[in-house]
Structures are given as structure tokens and as C-alpha cells.
Design a protein around this motif. Sequence first.
Motif, PDB file in Angstrom:
ATOM      1  N   LEU A   1       0.826  -1.206   0.000  1.00 55.46           N
ATOM      2  CA  LEU A   1       0.000   0.000   0.000  1.00 55.46           C
ATOM      3  C   LEU A   1       0.862   1.258   0.000  1.00 55.46           C
ATOM      4  CD1 LEU A   1      -2.693   1.473   0.239  1.00 55.46           C
ATOM      5  CD2 LEU A   1      -2.582   1.126   2.721  1.00 55.46           C
ATOM      6  N   ILE A   2       1.931   1.256   0.787  1.00 57.93           N
ATOM      7  CA  ILE A   2       2.813   2.428   0.844  1.00 57.93           C
ATOM      8  C   ILE A   2       3.393   2.737  -0.531  1.00 57.93           C
ATOM      9  CG2 ILE A   2       4.988   3.328   1.771  1.00 57.93           C
ATOM     10  CD1 ILE A   2       4.400   1.644   4.300  1.00 57.93           C
ATOM     11  N   HIS A   3       3.949   1.722  -1.188  1.00 56.68           N
ATOM     12  CA  HIS A   3       4.581   1.944  -2.490  1.00 56.68           C
ATOM     13  C   HIS A   3       3.552   2.325  -3.552  1.00 56.68           C
ATOM     14  CE1 HIS A   3       8.859   0.518  -2.023  1.00 56.68           C
ATOM     15  NE2 HIS A   3       8.336   0.290  -0.835  1.00 56.68           N
ATOM     16  N   THR A   4       2.375   1.726  -3.468  1.00 55.00           N
ATOM     17  CA  THR A   4       1.325   2.076  -4.426  1.00 55.00           C
ATOM     18  C   THR A   4       0.867   3.516  -4.220  1.00 55.00           C
ATOM     19  OG1 THR A   4       0.569  -0.222  -4.470  1.00 55.00           O
ATOM     20  CG2 THR A   4      -0.946   1.452  -5.295  1.00 55.00           C
ATOM     21  N   ALA A   5       0.707   3.917  -2.968  1.00 58.98           N
ATOM     22  CA  ALA A   5       0.264   5.282  -2.665  1.00 58.98           C
ATOM     23  C   ALA A   5       1.302   6.314  -3.108  1.00 58.98           C
ATOM     24  CB  ALA A   5      -0.015   5.413  -1.176  1.00 58.98           C
ATOM     25  N   VAL A   6       2.589   5.998  -2.924  1.00 55.80           N
ATOM     26  CA  VAL A   6       3.648   6.924  -3.333  1.00 55.80           C
ATOM     27  C   VAL A   6       3.594   7.154  -4.836  1.00 55.80           C
ATOM     28  CG1 VAL A   6       6.142   7.172  -3.625  1.00 55.80           C
ATOM     29  CG2 VAL A   6       5.213   6.468  -1.418  1.00 55.80           C
ATOM     30  N   VAL A   7       3.474   6.067  -5.613  1.00 54.38           N
ATOM     31  CA  VAL A   7       3.423   6.202  -7.067  1.00 54.38           C
ATOM     32  C   VAL A   7       2.119   6.860  -7.507  1.00 54.38           C
ATOM     33  CG1 VAL A   7       3.379   4.916  -9.239  1.00 54.38           C
ATOM     34  CG2 VAL A   7       4.961   4.238  -7.430  1.00 54.38           C
ATOM     35  N   PHE A   8       1.019   6.541  -6.842  1.00 56.93           N
ATOM     36  CA  PHE A   8      -0.281   7.089  -7.247  1.00 56.93           C
ATOM     37  C   PHE A   8      -0.366   8.589  -6.994  1.00 56.93           C
ATOM     38  CE2 PHE A   8      -4.722   8.188  -6.440  1.00 56.93           C
ATOM     39  CZ  PHE A   8      -5.350   7.653  -7.547  1.00 56.93           C
TER      40      PHE A   8
ATOM     41  N   SER B   1       5.925   7.986 -10.218  1.00 58.31           N
ATOM     42  CA  SER B   1       7.098   7.111 -10.194  1.00 58.31           C
ATOM     43  C   SER B   1       8.411   7.884 -10.292  1.00 58.31           C
ATOM     44  CB  SER B   1       7.018   6.093 -11.337  1.00 58.31           C
ATOM     45  OG  SER B   1       6.924   6.758 -12.593  1.00 58.31           O
ATOM     46  N   GLY B   2       8.339   9.136 -10.707  1.00 57.52           N
ATOM     47  CA  GLY B   2       9.543   9.952 -10.801  1.00 57.52           C
ATOM     48  C   GLY B   2       9.795  10.817  -9.584  1.00 57.52           C
ATOM     49  N   SER B   3       9.008  10.625  -8.536  1.00 54.22           N
ATOM     50  CA  SER B   3       9.156  11.434  -7.322  1.00 54.22           C
ATOM     51  C   SER B   3      10.439  11.079  -6.582  1.00 54.22           C
ATOM     52  CB  SER B   3       7.950  11.249  -6.403  1.00 54.22           C
ATOM     53  OG  SER B   3       7.869   9.905  -5.962  1.00 54.22           O
ATOM     54  N   LEU B   4      10.825  11.957  -5.672  1.00 53.07           N
ATOM     55  CA  LEU B   4      12.065  11.768  -4.915  1.00 53.07           C
ATOM     56  C   LEU B   4      12.032  10.478  -4.105  1.00 53.07           C
ATOM     57  CD1 LEU B   4      14.778  13.107  -4.122  1.00 53.07           C
ATOM     58  CD2 LEU B   4      13.578  14.146  -2.189  1.00 53.07           C
ATOM     59  N   ILE B   5      10.898  10.200  -3.467  1.00 51.89           N
ATOM     60  CA  ILE B   5      10.790   9.009  -2.639  1.00 51.89           C
ATOM     61  C   ILE B   5      10.882   7.741  -3.482  1.00 51.89           C
ATOM     62  CG2 ILE B   5       9.272   7.708  -1.094  1.00 51.89           C
ATOM     63  CD1 ILE B   5       8.139  10.328  -0.107  1.00 51.89           C
TER      64      ILE B   5
ATOM     65  N   LEU C   1      15.788   6.790   0.803  1.00 51.66           N
ATOM     66  CA  LEU C   1      14.625   7.529   1.292  1.00 51.66           C
ATOM     67  C   LEU C   1      13.394   6.643   1.319  1.00 51.66           C
ATOM     68  CD1 LEU C   1      13.489  10.196   2.261  1.00 51.66           C
ATOM     69  CD2 LEU C   1      13.134  10.867  -0.129  1.00 51.66           C
ATOM     70  N   SER C   2      13.237   5.806   0.295  1.00 51.84           N
ATOM     71  CA  SER C   2      12.106   4.884   0.259  1.00 51.84           C
ATOM     72  C   SER C   2      12.173   3.897   1.418  1.00 51.84           C
ATOM     73  CB  SER C   2      12.110   4.114  -1.072  1.00 51.84           C
ATOM     74  OG  SER C   2      11.060   3.182  -1.127  1.00 51.84           O
ATOM     75  N   PHE C   3      13.377   3.416   1.726  1.00 48.86           N
ATOM     76  CA  PHE C   3      13.558   2.482   2.837  1.00 48.86           C
ATOM     77  C   PHE C   3      13.181   3.141   4.158  1.00 48.86           C
ATOM     78  CE2 PHE C   3      16.279   0.730   6.221  1.00 48.86           C
ATOM     79  CZ  PHE C   3      15.918  -0.605   6.153  1.00 48.86           C
ATOM     80  N   VAL C   4      13.613   4.376   4.359  1.00 52.61           N
ATOM     81  CA  VAL C   4      13.300   5.096   5.596  1.00 52.61           C
ATOM     82  C   VAL C   4      11.797   5.325   5.719  1.00 52.61           C
ATOM     83  CG1 VAL C   4      13.580   7.281   6.817  1.00 52.61           C
ATOM     84  CG2 VAL C   4      15.563   6.193   5.752  1.00 52.61           C
ATOM     85  N   VAL C   5      11.153   5.702   4.613  1.00 53.71           N
ATOM     86  CA  VAL C   5       9.708   5.930   4.628  1.00 53.71           C
ATOM     87  C   VAL C   5       8.972   4.638   4.975  1.00 53.71           C
ATOM     88  CG1 VAL C   5       7.695   6.474   3.202  1.00 53.71           C
ATOM     89  CG2 VAL C   5       9.750   7.894   3.057  1.00 53.71           C
ATOM     90  N   ASP C   6       9.369   3.537   4.323  1.00 51.29           N
ATOM     91  CA  ASP C   6       8.756   2.241   4.610  1.00 51.29           C
ATOM     92  C   ASP C   6       8.899   1.889   6.085  1.00 51.29           C
ATOM     93  OD1 ASP C   6       8.002   1.808   2.003  1.00 51.29           O
ATOM     94  OD2 ASP C   6       9.795   0.688   1.473  1.00 51.29           O
TER      95      ASP C   6
END
Length: 322
Positions: free
Chosen positions: A84-91, A95-99, A105-110
Motif C-alpha cells: 500500500l505504501i509503495h502504491t500510494a507513493v506512485v499514485f 514514479s519519478g518522485s524523490l521518494i 529515502l524509500s527504505f526510511v519511509v517504509d
Amino acid sequence: MKQRSLQIKALILIGLAVLAVIGYLTIHVNPKYAAYAMELRVPKLLVMLVTAFCIGGASIVFQTLIQNKIVTPCLLGMNSLYALIHTAVVFFLGSGSLIARHPQLSFVVDLVIMGGAAILIYGTLFKKMKHQILYVLLAGTVMSTFFSSMQTTLTRIMDPNEYDALLGSLVASFSNVNSSLLLISTVLITGILVVLRRELKLLDVLALGKNQAINLGVDVDKTNRRLLLGVTILIAIATALVGPISFLGLIIANLSRQLFQTYRHSWLIFGSALLGMIVLVGGQLAVEHLFAYSIPISVLITIGGGFYFLVLLLGKGRQQVC
């Protein structure tokens, strides 16, 4: 005699793990490019070790807490929350966002979201439900379904191009690991082990049952709560590092219990971690050299885990189901 038998079994597992590691590091490696090959393979190997320890150790502890040998920590919903986290980030961000573009950064957010969810949701639920672990497990199953439903809804209305970019992050893979995440993961795991060192020593007593543990002077509710949070965070670390691998914990935890047949959790966790290493390294060898990266390792583990789960249900595992 029993101790010697455990040592022999442990040595056999160590030998198999060493052979798997040597095979992974040397198969199809041109001596001229050995240094370059090691730069690619050693980080993957270290990630497999960290993942095997997190999932193997967490699965053994979780099964002891709920007194059931078939369920695994994936029922707490961390895999679904990760998707859900990864889907929400892309949505919402693209997909070109910093996270999405930066692994660190993606690991820290997760880790922050999943760790925070573990503390807020399961820590609160544990108190509200009067320290009944089975109720927490049921709540985790409901949360897993909720997260999956939200994730499915977002993917259905997502731009197809964005969905293609998202798919790679939703499947567990060791093909493109980021070695910089290893240090963060190792520090976090070490911190968890230090904080929970006293509770981990009480696992052998907890395995006797709640009433017996209370009679022996253990604060069962507090110990269970702290260990459950530790389990959830370890699963969050492994999932954030490589992605969701649902059946790995079921396979290696039960194989470890069947192989060692002891109440000593030090042996069970050690064996589970070694078995996890063997399964992951062997699976990655198959992915790279038999299937030419066409099938991710999570698919192989899911297929094997599904058959093994049926064997447990139809065999001795049926007697262990609540």
C-alpha cells in the motif's frame, strides 16, 4: 547426547549454508572479472543473511507467543502495508518522485510507517484487547485485508504506465539490492536485540504456556507486548529491504522445529536463520542460472511454501491449528 545431536545438526546446516554461499559466489564467474563479480554478489549475499535472520527469528518468536506452529508474522499485515505504501507513493507523487527514485529515502519511509503502525496499532490493540494475542492476530488479519483492498483500489484507477513502474517494487527481489541499506538495517536489528535481550531469554519459559510462565514469575503480558512489537519491526525491516516474502517464515521456522526438536529457542532461531540462508541463496541461484531472472525468488518460495503448508495441515500440523 541430546546436546551433541543438536550440535551435529547445526554443523550440517552450517556446512550446507557455506556450500550454498561458495556456489553463489563462484558459479559462472570468470576469474578475470572476479573482483567485479564480488562487488555485485557480496551485497546480495549480505542482504540474504539479514533477511533470513529477521524473518527466521521473528517467525520462531511469533509462533511461540501465540502457541501455534503454522501461522507466521505476515498475518500482522506488514506485507500488505508495504504494498500500500509503495502504491500510494506512485499514485499520489508519481514514479519519478524523490521518494520513489531514491532507495535510501524509500527504505526510511517504509520503515517509519510500518514501524509506527506496529507501535500505534498493535501496541494499542494489545492493551485494548486485554493482552489477548489471538485477538491481536485477528485484528492483524483484518488490517491486512483492509490494506490489500486499498492497494487494489489504487492500482485499478492508476495510470497504466505508472503501474508498470510500480510492479517491480511490489515483488521481493535480490537482483537490485542497495548495499547502503545494509548498515541501517544492521544497526536497527542490533538495537532491537539489545532492547529485547531480557525478553528473548524468557522465550523458553513462555513456550510452557501462560499459566506456567506466570507461576515462574514472568510478567507475561508485558513480555508478549514487547516481543510482538519487536517481531513486527523485524518483519518491517526485512520487507522494506527486499519486499514481501510471505511463505519464507512458515518454511524455515517449521523446518527448524522439525529438525532440532528442542524447546531451546537459541537453537531454533539459529537453525531457522541458517535454513533461511540456504533457501534464499539456493533460490537466488535458481533464479539467476536456471530461469535467467524470468521468475522472481518470491514466486519460487510461494509455490514451495504453499505445498509445505498443505503438508503441515494434512500431517502433524492439523493437530496444532487452534
